[in-house]
Design an enzyme around this catalytic site. Structure first.
Site, short mmCIF file in Angstrom:
data_model
loop_
_atom_site.label_atom_id
_atom_site.label_comp_id
_atom_site.label_asym_id
_atom_site.label_seq_id
_atom_site.Cartn_x
_atom_site.Cartn_y
_atom_site.Cartn_z
CB VAL A 77 -0.89 -0.01 1.26
CG1 VAL A 77 -1.78 1.23 1.31
CG2 VAL A 77 -1.74 -1.28 1.31
CB CYS A 78 1.17 4.12 -2.28
SG CYS A 78 1.96 5.75 -2.29
CB ILE A 79 3.80 5.37 2.75
CG1 ILE A 79 3.69 6.01 4.14
CG2 ILE A 79 4.85 6.10 1.92
CD1 ILE A 79 4.86 5.74 5.04
#
Lengths: 119, 130, 103
Positions: A77-79
């Protein structure tokens, strides 16, 4: 062959995550390897374990989680996208991890094919 | 198997193209795509950024977002040069259809024909659309 | 030149993805219709003439599960568009060099 998947939509507004899920299942059944599934834009919502779809509907959050456990798939999941949407470690479903956008670029480098699902 | 498929490790250089077809502000896609492009510059790959359809509106100069309260990220396109992202292509047909020319854009770009854009697409290993 | 699998998931009567896909695709590329993109495969729809014009230029595929889901299983699809399942989708990705999703 090694595939990477990019998912740019959440599990409810758009079909993108469903399509990506069925593609991933079929790819694994055909003997391909999934290097990584990367969740970007509203796609980060696919990791939210607090979501509760109606019981007669599919639950993509848990479907992805189970698939990852069965096949050791890296769900990232992209931060940056997660932070602005309030998606944090404490609400992540099992099998998902939060990391940087560099993981998407690496996914593109390492895989033989990168497929984008979104709206 | 292609020759590059036999190679392993970080020395592999792939051709990445980021395809922008969405206008800014109405949706977040333009803004978040720009974030990916800036990160990708650190990986020493061959990076191209393409603008077509409404994506060309992202580069319109004189964007002023004070009235809508959103962050004006158009200035960030100027940073692409600092990140050594120099292959920035804009399809001429898309500009023409919107009454724009290269003079209307916030950064210098390479305006290319549809045929040239088609050829560029055919040279990529990874295409990330937004 | 890399052979591209173009993936279109937008209805041709809602968005412009097909126009751009047809403009940017080159001979020997393949086009796969998924999600709302499958409406472009309906034989009696107005957009069919646009697809028919390009049938010789590209290989067209449509994702069967998305066709069935939208109640199109009982109506005629354009001759020359091959119906594939998700395994066929995977095969198309593997057979082509790169994929481009016209979102």
């Amino acid at each position: 062959m090694k595939f990477s998947i990019l998912i740019k939509q959440g599990p409810f507004t758009h079909q993108a995550s469903d399509s990506a899920y069925h593609f991933t299942v079929a790819a694994l059944a055909s003997g391909h390897e999934i290097f990584r599934v990367f969740f970007y834009n509203d796609g980060v919502y696919n990791s939210n374990r607090l979501s509760e779809p109606q019981t007669d509907d599919r639950n993509l959050v848990s479907l992805w989680s189970k698939l990852a456990a069965e096949h050791e798939i890296d769900l990232v999941v992209c931060i940056a996208a997660a932070q602005r949407r309030g998606v944090k470690e404490e609400i992540l479903e099992q099998g998902f991890r939060i990391s940087g956008l560099g993981q998407l670029v690496e996914a593109g480098i390492e895989a033989d094919r990168t497929i984008v699902f979104g709206d | 198997m292609e020759p590059w498929e036999e190679e392993e490790g970080p020395e592999v250089v792939k051709h990445f193209m980021y395809v922008n077809r969405r206008a800014p502000y109405g949706t977040i896609f333009a803004h978040e795509c720009l974030e990916v492009v800036l990160i990708s510059a650190a990986f020493e790959q061959d990076v191209s950024v393409a603008f077509m359809d409404d994506g060309v509106y992202q580069l319109k100069k004189n964007q002023d977002t004070t009235g809508i309260g959103m962050k004006n990220f158009s200035k960030t396109y100027r940073a692409l040069d600092d990140y050594d992202v120099e292959k920035i292509y804009v399809e001429k047909e898309s500009l023409d259809a919107r009454g724009l020319t290269a003079d209307d854009l916030i950064i210098p770009v390479e305006v290319v024909s549809t045929q040239a854009m088609r050829d560029l697409l055919g040279q990529q290993d990874v295409v990330i659309s937004s | 030149m890399n052979r591209i699998l173009h993936i279109v998931n937008k209805s041709p009567t809602d968005r412009r993805a097909f126009d751009t896909c047809f403009r940017m695709a080159k001979a020997e590329d393949s086009i796969l219709l998924i999600e709302d993109g499958v409406y472009a495969a309906v034989a009696n729809a107005g957009f069919a003439s646009e697809v028919n014009k390009r049938l010789d230029d590209f290989s067209f595929y449509v994702l069967g599960p998305d066709v069935a889901a939208r109640g199109l299983g009982d109506i005629s699809l354009i001759d020359g568009i091959e119906v594939v399942d998700y395994k066929g989708f995977v095969d198309l990705v593997a057979e082509n060099d790169v994929t481009q999703s016209w979102l």
